[in-house]
Structures are given as C-alpha cells and as structure tokens.
Scaffold this motif. Structure first.
Motif, PDB file in Angstrom:
ATOM      1  N   ALA A   1       0.836  -1.205   0.000  1.00 17.26           N
ATOM      2  CA  ALA A   1       0.000   0.000   0.000  1.00 17.26           C
ATOM      3  C   ALA A   1       0.870   1.252   0.000  1.00 17.26           C
ATOM      4  O   ALA A   1       0.621   2.192  -0.757  1.00 17.26           O
ATOM      5  N   LEU A   2       1.896   1.261   0.823  1.00 14.96           N
ATOM      6  CA  LEU A   2       2.798   2.403   0.902  1.00 14.96           C
ATOM      7  C   LEU A   2       3.500   2.657  -0.420  1.00 14.96           C
ATOM      8  O   LEU A   2       3.570   3.792  -0.893  1.00 14.96           O
ATOM      9  N   PHE A   3       4.013   1.605  -1.030  1.00 12.57           N
ATOM     10  CA  PHE A   3       4.770   1.755  -2.274  1.00 12.57           C
ATOM     11  C   PHE A   3       3.892   2.123  -3.462  1.00 12.57           C
ATOM     12  O   PHE A   3       4.336   2.801  -4.380  1.00 12.57           O
ATOM     13  N   THR A   4       2.660   1.643  -3.499  1.00 11.37           N
ATOM     14  CA  THR A   4       1.817   1.845  -4.683  1.00 11.37           C
ATOM     15  C   THR A   4       0.779   2.954  -4.527  1.00 11.37           C
ATOM     16  O   THR A   4       0.364   3.547  -5.514  1.00 11.37           O
ATOM     17  N   LYS A   5       0.322   3.202  -3.302  1.00  7.61           N
ATOM     18  CA  LYS A   5      -0.701   4.226  -3.081  1.00  7.61           C
ATOM     19  C   LYS A   5      -0.490   4.858  -1.709  1.00  7.61           C
ATOM     20  O   LYS A   5      -1.300   4.677  -0.799  1.00  7.61           O
ATOM     21  N   PRO A   6       0.610   5.581  -1.539  1.00  5.90           N
ATOM     22  CA  PRO A   6       0.955   6.109  -0.222  1.00  5.90           C
ATOM     23  C   PRO A   6      -0.106   7.024   0.380  1.00  5.90           C
ATOM     24  O   PRO A   6      -0.218   7.125   1.596  1.00  5.90           O
ATOM     25  N   GLU A   7      -0.906   7.633  -0.454  1.00  2.00           N
ATOM     26  CA  GLU A   7      -1.954   8.531   0.041  1.00  2.00           C
ATOM     27  C   GLU A   7      -3.145   7.786   0.648  1.00  2.00           C
ATOM     28  O   GLU A   7      -4.051   8.404   1.210  1.00  2.00           O
ATOM     29  N   ALA A   8      -3.154   6.462   0.581  1.00  2.00           N
ATOM     30  CA  ALA A   8      -4.250   5.677   1.147  1.00  2.00           C
ATOM     31  C   ALA A   8      -4.353   5.870   2.657  1.00  2.00           C
ATOM     32  O   ALA A   8      -5.442   5.812   3.227  1.00  2.00           O
ATOM     33  N   PHE A   9      -3.222   6.112   3.307  1.00  2.00           N
ATOM     34  CA  PHE A   9      -3.172   6.361   4.751  1.00  2.00           C
ATOM     35  C   PHE A   9      -2.220   7.523   4.996  1.00  2.00           C
ATOM     36  O   PHE A   9      -1.291   7.739   4.231  1.00  2.00           O
TER      37      PHE A   9
ATOM     38  N   CYS B   1       9.500  -9.995  -4.192  1.00  2.00           N
ATOM     39  CA  CYS B   1       8.990  -9.183  -5.305  1.00  2.00           C
ATOM     40  C   CYS B   1       8.564  -7.788  -4.857  1.00  2.00           C
ATOM     41  O   CYS B   1       8.533  -6.868  -5.679  1.00  2.00           O
ATOM     42  N   ILE B   2       8.252  -7.585  -3.578  1.00  2.00           N
ATOM     43  CA  ILE B   2       7.864  -6.255  -3.100  1.00  2.00           C
ATOM     44  C   ILE B   2       8.965  -5.227  -3.361  1.00  2.00           C
ATOM     45  O   ILE B   2       8.688  -4.055  -3.593  1.00  2.00           O
ATOM     46  N   LEU B   3      10.209  -5.690  -3.369  1.00  2.00           N
ATOM     47  CA  LEU B   3      11.328  -4.774  -3.566  1.00  2.00           C
ATOM     48  C   LEU B   3      11.366  -4.190  -4.970  1.00  2.00           C
ATOM     49  O   LEU B   3      12.007  -3.160  -5.197  1.00  2.00           O
ATOM     50  N   GLU B   4      10.664  -4.812  -5.913  1.00  2.00           N
ATOM     51  CA  GLU B   4      10.579  -4.257  -7.269  1.00  2.00           C
ATOM     52  C   GLU B   4       9.850  -2.925  -7.276  1.00  2.00           C
ATOM     53  O   GLU B   4      10.056  -2.100  -8.163  1.00  2.00           O
ATOM     54  N   LEU B   5       8.986  -2.695  -6.289  1.00  2.10           N
ATOM     55  CA  LEU B   5       8.183  -1.473  -6.224  1.00  2.10           C
ATOM     56  C   LEU B   5       8.891  -0.336  -5.492  1.00  2.10           C
ATOM     57  O   LEU B   5       8.475   0.814  -5.586  1.00  2.10           O
ATOM     58  N   GLU B   6       9.942  -0.663  -4.777  1.00  2.00           N
ATOM     59  CA  GLU B   6      10.613   0.321  -3.931  1.00  2.00           C
ATOM     60  C   GLU B   6      11.240   1.497  -4.687  1.00  2.00           C
ATOM     61  O   GLU B   6      11.071   2.654  -4.262  1.00  2.00           O
ATOM     62  N   PRO B   7      11.982   1.300  -5.777  1.00  2.00           N
ATOM     63  CA  PRO B   7      12.658   2.435  -6.418  1.00  2.00           C
ATOM     64  C   PRO B   7      11.710   3.553  -6.856  1.00  2.00           C
ATOM     65  O   PRO B   7      12.010   4.732  -6.649  1.00  2.00           O
ATOM     66  N   GLU B   8      10.582   3.197  -7.421  1.00  3.02           N
ATOM     67  CA  GLU B   8       9.629   4.224  -7.853  1.00  3.02           C
ATOM     68  C   GLU B   8       9.053   4.969  -6.652  1.00  3.02           C
ATOM     69  O   GLU B   8       8.864   6.177  -6.688  1.00  3.02           O
ATOM     70  N   PHE B   9       8.788   4.239  -5.573  1.00  2.00           N
ATOM     71  CA  PHE B   9       8.283   4.864  -4.355  1.00  2.00           C
ATOM     72  C   PHE B   9       9.305   5.858  -3.813  1.00  2.00           C
ATOM     73  O   PHE B   9       8.972   6.996  -3.485  1.00  2.00           O
ATOM     74  N   ILE B  10      10.566   5.447  -3.718  1.00  4.45           N
ATOM     75  CA  ILE B  10      11.626   6.307  -3.190  1.00  4.45           C
ATOM     76  C   ILE B  10      11.762   7.559  -4.048  1.00  4.45           C
ATOM     77  O   ILE B  10      11.908   8.670  -3.526  1.00  4.45           O
ATOM     78  N   ALA B  11      11.671   7.400  -5.359  1.00  2.69           N
ATOM     79  CA  ALA B  11      11.783   8.548  -6.260  1.00  2.69           C
ATOM     80  C   ALA B  11      10.664   9.562  -6.020  1.00  2.69           C
ATOM     81  O   ALA B  11      10.880  10.769  -6.133  1.00  2.69           O
ATOM     82  N   GLY B  12       9.476   9.104  -5.681  1.00  3.38           N
ATOM     83  CA  GLY B  12       8.350  10.006  -5.457  1.00  3.38           C
ATOM     84  C   GLY B  12       8.170  10.421  -4.017  1.00  3.38           C
ATOM     85  O   GLY B  12       7.278  11.208  -3.695  1.00  3.38           O
ATOM     86  N   LEU B  13       9.009   9.945  -3.120  1.00  2.19           N
ATOM     87  CA  LEU B  13       8.841  10.197  -1.688  1.00  2.19           C
ATOM     88  C   LEU B  13       8.901  11.667  -1.322  1.00  2.19           C
ATOM     89  O   LEU B  13       8.197  12.120  -0.434  1.00  2.19           O
ATOM     90  N   LYS B  14       9.676  12.442  -2.039  1.00  2.00           N
ATOM     91  CA  LYS B  14       9.809  13.860  -1.689  1.00  2.00           C
ATOM     92  C   LYS B  14       8.500  14.615  -1.863  1.00  2.00           C
ATOM     93  O   LYS B  14       8.316  15.683  -1.318  1.00  2.00           O
ATOM     94  N   HIS B  15       7.525  14.034  -2.592  1.00  2.00           N
ATOM     95  CA  HIS B  15       6.244  14.681  -2.824  1.00  2.00           C
ATOM     96  C   HIS B  15       5.153  14.167  -1.876  1.00  2.00           C
ATOM     97  O   HIS B  15       4.053  14.692  -1.879  1.00  2.00           O
ATOM     98  N   ALA B  16       5.460  13.150  -1.104  1.00  2.00           N
ATOM     99  CA  ALA B  16       4.435  12.515  -0.247  1.00  2.00           C
ATOM    100  C   ALA B  16       4.340  13.231   1.102  1.00  2.00           C
ATOM    101  O   ALA B  16       5.312  13.742   1.620  1.00  2.00           O
ATOM    102  N   ASP B  17       3.129  13.240   1.633  1.00  2.00           N
ATOM    103  CA  ASP B  17       2.883  13.820   2.948  1.00  2.00           C
ATOM    104  C   ASP B  17       2.380  12.705   3.863  1.00  2.00           C
ATOM    105  O   ASP B  17       1.200  12.626   4.176  1.00  2.00           O
ATOM    106  N   ILE B  18       3.304  11.825   4.272  1.00  2.00           N
ATOM    107  CA  ILE B  18       2.977  10.668   5.093  1.00  2.00           C
ATOM    108  C   ILE B  18       4.001  10.506   6.186  1.00  2.00           C
ATOM    109  O   ILE B  18       5.105  11.043   6.105  1.00  2.00           O
ATOM    110  N   SER B  19       3.626   9.762   7.193  1.00  2.51           N
ATOM    111  CA  SER B  19       4.539   9.402   8.265  1.00  2.51           C
ATOM    112  C   SER B  19       4.776   7.902   8.221  1.00  2.51           C
ATOM    113  O   SER B  19       3.829   7.150   8.075  1.00  2.51           O
ATOM    114  N   ILE B  20       6.013   7.499   8.366  1.00  2.00           N
ATOM    115  CA  ILE B  20       6.363   6.077   8.337  1.00  2.00           C
ATOM    116  C   ILE B  20       7.082   5.760   9.641  1.00  2.00           C
ATOM    117  O   ILE B  20       8.048   6.429  10.001  1.00  2.00           O
TER     118      ILE B  20
END
Length: 96
Positions: free
Chosen positions: A52-60, A76-95
């Motif tokens: 959920a975090l990697f594909t739709k971080p705005e869900a929570f 296989c979850i790690l395949e989604l990580e690079p795109e998430f990291i690249a877009g992280l600077k635009h996200a307003d979430i807490s991890i």
C-alpha cells in the motif's frame, strides 16, 4: 525476483476493498477522522502495508509496519521500492 501480479494474493483488490468499502463503513459507524488514518501491519500484514505504501501512499496518512515478510514471493515487493523512493519527496505521510 517474482512477479507482483496475480500470484501476489490479490492485494490490489484488497486495497481497493479497504479504500472503497471498509473505510466508509468505519466512518459511518465510528467518529473516525478520515484525515488521520494509520495503517498497522505485522509480518504478512506488514508486507501488505509496504505494498500500500509503495503503490498508493496517500491511502493512509501514517504507516506502522512491523517485521514485514519481505522474503515472500522471492522478495517481489522490492521491485516497487525504487519508484516509491523517487516520489517520496512529494508525499505527505509518516512512516514508523
């Protein structure tokens, strides 16, 4: 690495269910703040939280992920990580 398609346990459908049905039912039943929603998951639930975090971080607005089963399905979850990291600077979430 494995495929993150159908063999991934229908996680896209489950996330859709949470967003479209479960959240609205919770908001109808309880005085929940839809702007302050936290996802908590452990083990396979933590793996789903990463999805959920990697594909739709705005869900929570916040994610608390404990010991996610990253090993599952050849990591296989790690395949989604690079795109998430690249877009992280635009996200307003807490991890956590």
């Amino acid at each position: 690495m494995g495929s993150h398609g159908q063999s991934a346990g229908e996680r896209l459908q489950f996330l859709h269910f949470i967003e479209q049905e479960l959240k609205s039912k919770i908001n109808e039943t309880f005085q929940a703040d839809p702007e302050r929603q936290l996802f908590f998951g452990h083990s396979l639930g933590g793996l789903f939280g990463l999805y959920a975090l990697f594909t739709k971080p705005e869900a929570f607005q916040s994610y608390m992920i404990s010991s996610p089963s990253i090993w599952w399905n050849d990591q296989c979850i790690l395949e989604l990580e690079p795109e998430f990291i690249a877009g992280l600077k635009h996200a307003d979430i807490s991890i956590f």
